[in-house]
Write a protein that holds these residues in place. Sequence first.
Motif, PDB file in Angstrom:
ATOM      1  N   ARG A 287      39.582  36.594  36.489  1.00  8.03           N
ATOM      2  CA  ARG A 287      40.672  37.232  35.765  1.00  8.03           C
ATOM      3  C   ARG A 287      40.291  38.604  35.225  1.00  8.03           C
ATOM      4  NH1 ARG A 287      41.866  32.417  31.828  1.00  8.03           N
ATOM      5  NH2 ARG A 287      39.658  32.175  32.206  1.00  8.03           N
ATOM      6  N   ILE A 288      39.010  38.952  35.290  1.00  6.69           N
ATOM      7  CA  ILE A 288      38.555  40.255  34.797  1.00  6.69           C
ATOM      8  C   ILE A 288      38.850  41.356  35.817  1.00  6.69           C
ATOM      9  CG2 ILE A 288      36.487  41.558  34.155  1.00  6.69           C
ATOM     10  CD1 ILE A 288      35.402  38.985  32.980  1.00  6.69           C
ATOM     11  N   TYR A 289      38.878  41.060  37.091  1.00  7.05           N
ATOM     12  CA  TYR A 289      38.967  42.068  38.135  1.00  7.05           C
ATOM     13  C   TYR A 289      40.284  42.835  38.182  1.00  7.05           C
ATOM     14  CZ  TYR A 289      34.572  40.201  39.703  1.00  7.05           C
ATOM     15  OH  TYR A 289      33.275  39.797  39.762  1.00  7.05           O
TER      16      TYR A 289
ATOM     17  N   CYS B  11      28.041  35.127  36.550  1.00  8.59           N
ATOM     18  CA  CYS B  11      29.265  35.496  37.254  1.00  8.59           C
ATOM     19  C   CYS B  11      30.386  35.775  36.259  1.00  8.59           C
ATOM     20  CB  CYS B  11      29.685  34.378  38.206  1.00  8.59           C
ATOM     21  SG  CYS B  11      28.533  34.143  39.552  1.00  8.59           S
ATOM     22  N   PHE B  12      31.222  36.747  36.610  1.00  8.09           N
ATOM     23  CA  PHE B  12      32.381  37.058  35.802  1.00  8.09           C
ATOM     24  C   PHE B  12      33.552  36.196  36.232  1.00  8.09           C
ATOM     25  CE2 PHE B  12      30.004  41.029  35.425  1.00  8.09           C
ATOM     26  CZ  PHE B  12      30.038  41.194  34.056  1.00  8.09           C
ATOM     27  N   ASP B  13      34.434  35.966  35.318  1.00  6.22           N
ATOM     28  CA  ASP B  13      35.654  35.241  35.630  1.00  6.22           C
ATOM     29  C   ASP B  13      36.544  36.128  36.505  1.00  6.22           C
ATOM     30  OD1 ASP B  13      37.555  33.318  35.684  1.00  6.22           O
ATOM     31  OD2 ASP B  13      38.332  33.709  33.672  1.00  6.22           O
TER      32      ASP B  13
ATOM     33  N   VAL C 131      41.887  44.224  35.865  1.00  6.63           N
ATOM     34  CA  VAL C 131      41.851  45.346  34.916  1.00  6.63           C
ATOM     35  C   VAL C 131      41.245  46.596  35.561  1.00  6.63           C
ATOM     36  CG1 VAL C 131      40.935  46.106  32.699  1.00  6.63           C
ATOM     37  CG2 VAL C 131      41.845  43.799  32.950  1.00  6.63           C
ATOM     38  N   PRO C 132      40.079  46.520  36.223  1.00  7.90           N
ATOM     39  CA  PRO C 132      39.585  47.734  36.886  1.00  7.90           C
ATOM     40  C   PRO C 132      40.495  48.199  38.015  1.00  7.90           C
ATOM     41  CG  PRO C 132      37.850  46.085  36.798  1.00  7.90           C
ATOM     42  CD  PRO C 132      39.088  45.453  36.273  1.00  7.90           C
TER      43      PRO C 132
END
Length: 109
Positions: A59-61, A55-57, A63-64
């Motif tokens: 906080r990455i979302y 799973c991604f953190d 940016v996209p």
Amino acid sequence: MSEFAPICIYLVINPLVSSIPLGVPFPFASNSSTYPEKLSAYECGSDPFGDAKSCFDIRIYPVPILFIIPDPEVTFSFPWAVPTNKIDLFGSWSMMAFLLILTIGSLYE
């Protein structure tokens, strides 16, 4: 039916033309597991570890999302590319409402 003929022709030709670039590499592709060099560590020198499906953190979302927001902005701004005397009051206010919603979304992000 004759007015829909170009659309029907497009719907037939488009899948054929788009399947050519997708299908051409398959006869030339090889099984990547047959070459040990393909399974070795790439550039960094350390062996990969862990599961690639982790799973991604959260906080990455954002940016996209920052890159996705300008796309509808540009798309929905095209109707404003007409002379101002051809846009009625409803068109002007609907565009202002769209830009307001877009601004609120950008500020929230």
